[in-house]
Design an enzyme around this catalytic site. Structure first.
Site, mmCIF file in Angstrom:
data_model
loop_
_atom_site.group_PDB
_atom_site.id
_atom_site.type_symbol
_atom_site.label_atom_id
_atom_site.label_comp_id
_atom_site.label_asym_id
_atom_site.label_seq_id
_atom_site.Cartn_x
_atom_site.Cartn_y
_atom_site.Cartn_z
ATOM 1 N N ASP A 43 0.834 -1.207 0.000
ATOM 2 C CA ASP A 43 0.000 0.000 0.000
ATOM 3 C C ASP A 43 0.871 1.260 0.000
ATOM 4 O O ASP A 43 0.761 2.110 0.871
ATOM 5 C CB ASP A 43 -0.923 -0.027 1.225
ATOM 6 C CG ASP A 43 -2.056 0.987 1.134
ATOM 7 O OD1 ASP A 43 -2.787 0.962 0.130
ATOM 8 O OD2 ASP A 43 -2.216 1.794 2.072
ATOM 9 N N ASN A 70 -0.741 4.677 -1.849
ATOM 10 C CA ASN A 70 -1.083 4.566 -0.436
ATOM 11 C C ASN A 70 -2.517 4.991 -0.158
ATOM 12 O O ASN A 70 -2.961 6.053 -0.595
ATOM 13 C CB ASN A 70 -0.129 5.415 0.401
ATOM 14 C CG ASN A 70 -0.465 5.335 1.881
ATOM 15 O OD1 ASN A 70 -1.018 6.273 2.441
ATOM 16 N ND2 ASN A 70 -0.149 4.218 2.499
ATOM 17 N N ASP A 179 -13.182 -4.329 9.058
ATOM 18 C CA ASP A 179 -13.247 -5.777 9.205
ATOM 19 C C ASP A 179 -14.674 -6.221 9.529
ATOM 20 O O ASP A 179 -15.185 -7.184 8.959
ATOM 21 C CB ASP A 179 -12.333 -6.256 10.339
ATOM 22 C CG ASP A 179 -10.873 -5.966 10.080
ATOM 23 O OD1 ASP A 179 -10.545 -5.507 8.965
ATOM 24 O OD2 ASP A 179 -10.058 -6.193 10.980
ATOM 25 N N ARG A 207 3.087 -7.139 18.765
ATOM 26 C CA ARG A 207 4.273 -6.452 18.272
ATOM 27 C C ARG A 207 4.931 -5.626 19.364
ATOM 28 O O ARG A 207 4.280 -5.138 20.280
ATOM 29 C CB ARG A 207 3.894 -5.541 17.099
ATOM 30 C CG ARG A 207 3.858 -6.290 15.786
ATOM 31 C CD ARG A 207 3.386 -5.431 14.655
ATOM 32 N NE ARG A 207 4.088 -4.157 14.563
ATOM 33 C CZ ARG A 207 4.043 -3.391 13.468
ATOM 34 N NH1 ARG A 207 3.370 -3.778 12.415
ATOM 35 N NH2 ARG A 207 4.682 -2.243 13.438
#
Length: 224
Positions: A43, A70, A179, A207
């Site tokens: 992206d 993007n 989502d 992360r």
């Protein structure tokens, strides 16, 4: 030539070395390499992500890399990936998560055995995740009777013909819950939804920078 059973779609943006951490779990699947493809959609990354992806594609014939301007959000690159998918089923994976070694093979077999439009594989994570949904494997379940609404992330396997028949696409642009829109519509349209609970298919990884929330990963206002 064997048919492509599964297309794995991975949206990426300024992913850097997370590409190298995720890739082995995708490319080391027990499903033969000529029976699945991995589609990366970049992206508009501004770091070395595209170079890392192209290096992977140069070594693995079942890896494809596409680029797009993007958008700042994962919906558009996921849609772009679906446009190029050839697999009988589509599996969405985020670039910093991993799959269990037998995930694609087991999910595909469960889907075929039950003629399912959607298959939800057991998720494993150090973070909050659905638990009741994965108490046992289910051949067919419904929104009314099961815990499906516990799991509205897109990290599932969808029959591609089903997705195309109903024109399912992710909202593009700044949708915080993109989502939810895709997955809840799929739940409502599906004739059969199955759950594979006896094998950890999807590892939702925590992360170091805390950037696990999908909308924060891609939202340029927050950065990665």
């Amino acid at each position: 030539m064997p048919k492509v059973k599964v297309s794995v779609i991975v949206p990426v943006y300024n992913t850097g070395n997370y590409v190298d951490e995720c890739a082995p779990s995708l490319l080391g699947q027990s499903l033969p390499a000529d029976e699945f493809e991995v589609i990366y959609v970049d992206d508009g990354s501004t770091d070395d992500t595209l170079g890392r992806l192209e290096k992977l594609a140069g070594v693995h014939p079942n890896v494809q890399v596409y680029t797009r301007p993007n958008s700042g959000w994962p919906g558009a690159p996921r849609n772009h990936g679906m446009e190029h998918a050839k697999g009988e089923y589509i599996q969405f994976v985020d670039h910093d998560d991993t799959l269990g070694p037998e995930a694609l093979e087991r999910l595909y077999e469960h889907a075929k055995r039950n003629d399912a439009d959607v298959v939800i594989g057991k998720m494993s994570s150090t973070m909050v995740r659905p638990r009741r949904l994965f108490r046992h494997t289910v051949d067919a379940c419904t929104i009314e009777n099961d815990e499906l609404m516990q799991s509205l992330s897109p990290h599932k396997m969808f029959r591609r013909a089903f997705v195309e028949e109903h024109g399912l696409r992710f909202p593009e642009g700044p949708w915080i819950l993109e989502d939810l829109a895709f997955v809840s519509t799929a739940y409502l349209k599906a004739e059969r939804i199955s759950v594979l609970a006896d094998y950890p298919c999807y590892y939702w990884m925590k992360r170091d920078d805390g950037g696990n929330n999908t909308q924060h990963r891609f939202n340029p206002r927050h950065g990665f």
